[in-house]
Write a protein that holds these residues in place. Structure first.
Motif, mmCIF file in Angstrom:
data_model
loop_
_atom_site.group_PDB
_atom_site.id
_atom_site.type_symbol
_atom_site.label_atom_id
_atom_site.label_comp_id
_atom_site.label_asym_id
_atom_site.label_seq_id
_atom_site.Cartn_x
_atom_site.Cartn_y
_atom_site.Cartn_z
ATOM 1 N N CYS A 72 45.899 40.225 38.368
ATOM 2 C CA CYS A 72 47.186 40.877 38.070
ATOM 3 C C CYS A 72 48.397 39.977 38.334
ATOM 4 O O CYS A 72 49.502 40.347 37.986
ATOM 5 C CB CYS A 72 47.391 42.192 38.804
ATOM 6 S SG CYS A 72 46.215 43.409 38.292
ATOM 7 N N GLY A 73 48.209 38.833 38.949
ATOM 8 C CA GLY A 73 49.287 37.853 39.086
ATOM 9 C C GLY A 73 50.525 38.418 39.738
ATOM 10 O O GLY A 73 50.444 39.036 40.804
ATOM 11 N N ILE A 74 51.687 38.203 39.107
ATOM 12 C CA ILE A 74 52.941 38.651 39.704
ATOM 13 C C ILE A 74 53.127 40.153 39.578
ATOM 14 O O ILE A 74 54.005 40.710 40.210
ATOM 15 C CB ILE A 74 54.152 37.915 39.096
ATOM 16 C CG1 ILE A 74 54.172 38.055 37.589
ATOM 17 C CG2 ILE A 74 54.153 36.462 39.462
ATOM 18 C CD1 ILE A 74 55.443 37.561 36.974
ATOM 19 N N PHE A 75 52.306 40.827 38.761
ATOM 20 C CA PHE A 75 52.457 42.277 38.596
ATOM 21 C C PHE A 75 51.606 43.061 39.576
ATOM 22 O O PHE A 75 51.518 44.284 39.482
ATOM 23 C CB PHE A 75 52.086 42.687 37.170
ATOM 24 C CG PHE A 75 52.871 41.953 36.130
ATOM 25 C CD1 PHE A 75 54.228 42.138 36.007
ATOM 26 C CD2 PHE A 75 52.256 41.057 35.291
ATOM 27 C CE1 PHE A 75 54.951 41.454 35.066
ATOM 28 C CE2 PHE A 75 52.970 40.363 34.349
ATOM 29 C CZ PHE A 75 54.326 40.561 34.233
ATOM 30 N N ARG A 76 50.963 42.384 40.498
ATOM 31 C CA ARG A 76 50.077 43.048 41.444
ATOM 32 C C ARG A 76 50.856 44.082 42.247
ATOM 33 O O ARG A 76 52.024 43.889 42.570
ATOM 34 C CB ARG A 76 49.508 41.984 42.386
ATOM 35 C CG ARG A 76 48.253 42.382 43.098
ATOM 36 C CD ARG A 76 47.727 41.204 43.852
ATOM 37 N NE ARG A 76 48.815 40.534 44.539
ATOM 38 C CZ ARG A 76 48.798 39.272 44.888
ATOM 39 N NH1 ARG A 76 47.776 38.530 44.616
ATOM 40 N NH2 ARG A 76 49.821 38.734 45.518
ATOM 41 N N ASP A 77 50.221 45.206 42.557
ATOM 42 C CA ASP A 77 50.790 46.303 43.345
ATOM 43 C C ASP A 77 51.877 47.078 42.596
ATOM 44 O O ASP A 77 52.570 47.883 43.196
ATOM 45 C CB ASP A 77 51.373 45.827 44.687
ATOM 46 C CG ASP A 77 50.343 45.096 45.510
ATOM 47 O OD1 ASP A 77 49.151 45.406 45.332
ATOM 48 O OD2 ASP A 77 50.718 44.233 46.314
ATOM 49 N N SER A 78 52.030 46.854 41.282
ATOM 50 C CA SER A 78 52.992 47.664 40.536
ATOM 51 C C SER A 78 52.397 49.043 40.259
ATOM 52 O O SER A 78 51.180 49.190 40.174
ATOM 53 C CB SER A 78 53.328 46.964 39.223
ATOM 54 O OG SER A 78 53.939 47.874 38.339
ATOM 55 N N TYR A 79 53.257 50.051 40.126
ATOM 56 C CA TYR A 79 52.760 51.419 39.931
ATOM 57 C C TYR A 79 52.105 51.626 38.573
ATOM 58 O O TYR A 79 51.310 52.529 38.396
ATOM 59 C CB TYR A 79 53.902 52.432 40.114
ATOM 60 C CG TYR A 79 55.009 52.278 39.096
ATOM 61 C CD1 TYR A 79 54.996 53.014 37.922
ATOM 62 C CD2 TYR A 79 56.068 51.408 39.315
ATOM 63 C CE1 TYR A 79 56.000 52.878 36.975
ATOM 64 C CE2 TYR A 79 57.060 51.255 38.380
ATOM 65 C CZ TYR A 79 57.021 51.987 37.223
ATOM 66 O OH TYR A 79 58.001 51.842 36.298
#
Lengths: 171, 142
Positions: free
Chosen positions: B90-97
């Motif tokens: 998920c790269g920089i989008f990790r932990d996004s809702y």
């Protein structure tokens, strides 16, 4: 028709345009941002790269007598922030683009640099020695032996610098 | 059997990618400079014909059902290649809702090609590795 002939003759003379990559050599642009190369002797474990990494790919952990600088390429976005913000120039992005790997290597596809601590000559506390580049920036234009300064911890270095200033003021 | 292993079909799905990896994939497939068809594989429009699945993008909440649908339609055995940093972790989008990735939550991934986006040569590397796995899988499949 003449356009087609031109292309056909050019192709006959120059050979195929296909890059022979998996079977032969390929070209690499000079400014390509590939895998990192961390120079452990230059790094001072200041954690600037860890702070500026947008994807959290860089982690610096403290072990017994050493700091371990780990970069996990599976979340790195190759933006080059670490290279740009590194105060000592320890991190360099190479042109190595070979990133394809099997799933069983997913969590071990990293580069590791071990930054060893040394003992202070004066007070025997453990500290990470400052790099040559950093000292040159800090003591810019001052006539002082940098190799000697490397052996002292920050506290002792501060003391030495103050003593030097004191001597200079008395003159 | 040898003909099957020599010419697998590739199927590409975009699960919320920024189009960077898709452009690189199109480059790898279409322009003669990085001709991926030299390795014997061809792109197909239908997941029912596909042998190797290429996934780009983190699995967004919107695209997740389509990914599951494609995974159901793929004939067994198949090889999954994650193209880019997004499907691998998920790269920089990790932990996004709105992100339901990474890809290995839903299917057993075989090859990862990180990079943002990966170079066409790196994608060719990944496809070559996938071909190795594909040959092994089709030999063991009974």
């Amino acid at each position: 028709m003449s356009g087609f002939l031109k292309i056909a003759i050019r192709n006959l003379l120059k050979g195929p345009t296909t890059d022979p990559y998996p079977f032969g050599d390929t070209f690499i642009p000079q400014k390509l941002r590939g895998k990192l190369k961390v120079d452990a002797s230059e790094c001072t474990a200041c954690r600037t790269c860890e702070e500026v990494c947008p994807s959290g790919a860089i982690k610096i952990t403290k072990n017994e007598g050493a700091y371990v600088h780990t970069t996990w390429y599976n979340t790195c976005c190759f933006c080059g922030n670490c290279e740009f913000f590194c105060p000592t120039g320890a991190i360099k992005l190479t042109t190595d683009f070979h990133t394809a790997h099997f799933q069983d290597e997913k969590y071990s596809f990293v580069t590791v640099a071990v930054i060893k601590e040394t003992e202070c000559k004066n007070c025997k506390t453990k500290f990470v020695p400052p790099s040559e580049a950093l000292l040159k920036r800090a003591y810019n234009g001052i006539d002082i032996d940098l190799d000697e300064l490397k052996l002292y911890c920050p506290e002792c270095r501060k003391k030495i610098a103050f003593e030097r200033l004191h001597l200079w003021l008395r003159h | 059997m040898s003909i099957i292993t020599r010419s697998p079909f590739l199927f590409r799905i975009n699960t919320g990618s920024c189009n960077g990896c898709d452009v690189e994939l199109a480059t790898t497939a279409m322009i003669p400079r990085y001709d991926v068809e030299r390795l014997g594989c061809r792109y197909t429009g239908s997941p029912k014909h596909a042998d190797i699945l290429l996934v780009t993008g983190p699995i967004t909440a919107r695209s997740k059902p389509y990914l599951i649908e494609v995974l159901d339609e793929l004939p067994r055995p198949f090889v999954v290649v994650a193209i880019g940093t997004c499907p691998t972790s998920c790269g920089i989008f990790r932990d996004s809702y709105s992100i339901e990735g990474p890809l290995d939550k839903y299917v057993e991934v075989d090859v990862n090609v990180p990079g943002c986006p990966p170079r066409p040569q790196a994608i060719i590397d990944g496809v070559a590795k996938a071909l190795e796995i594909w040959k092994r899988k089709i030999r063991d499949f009974k």
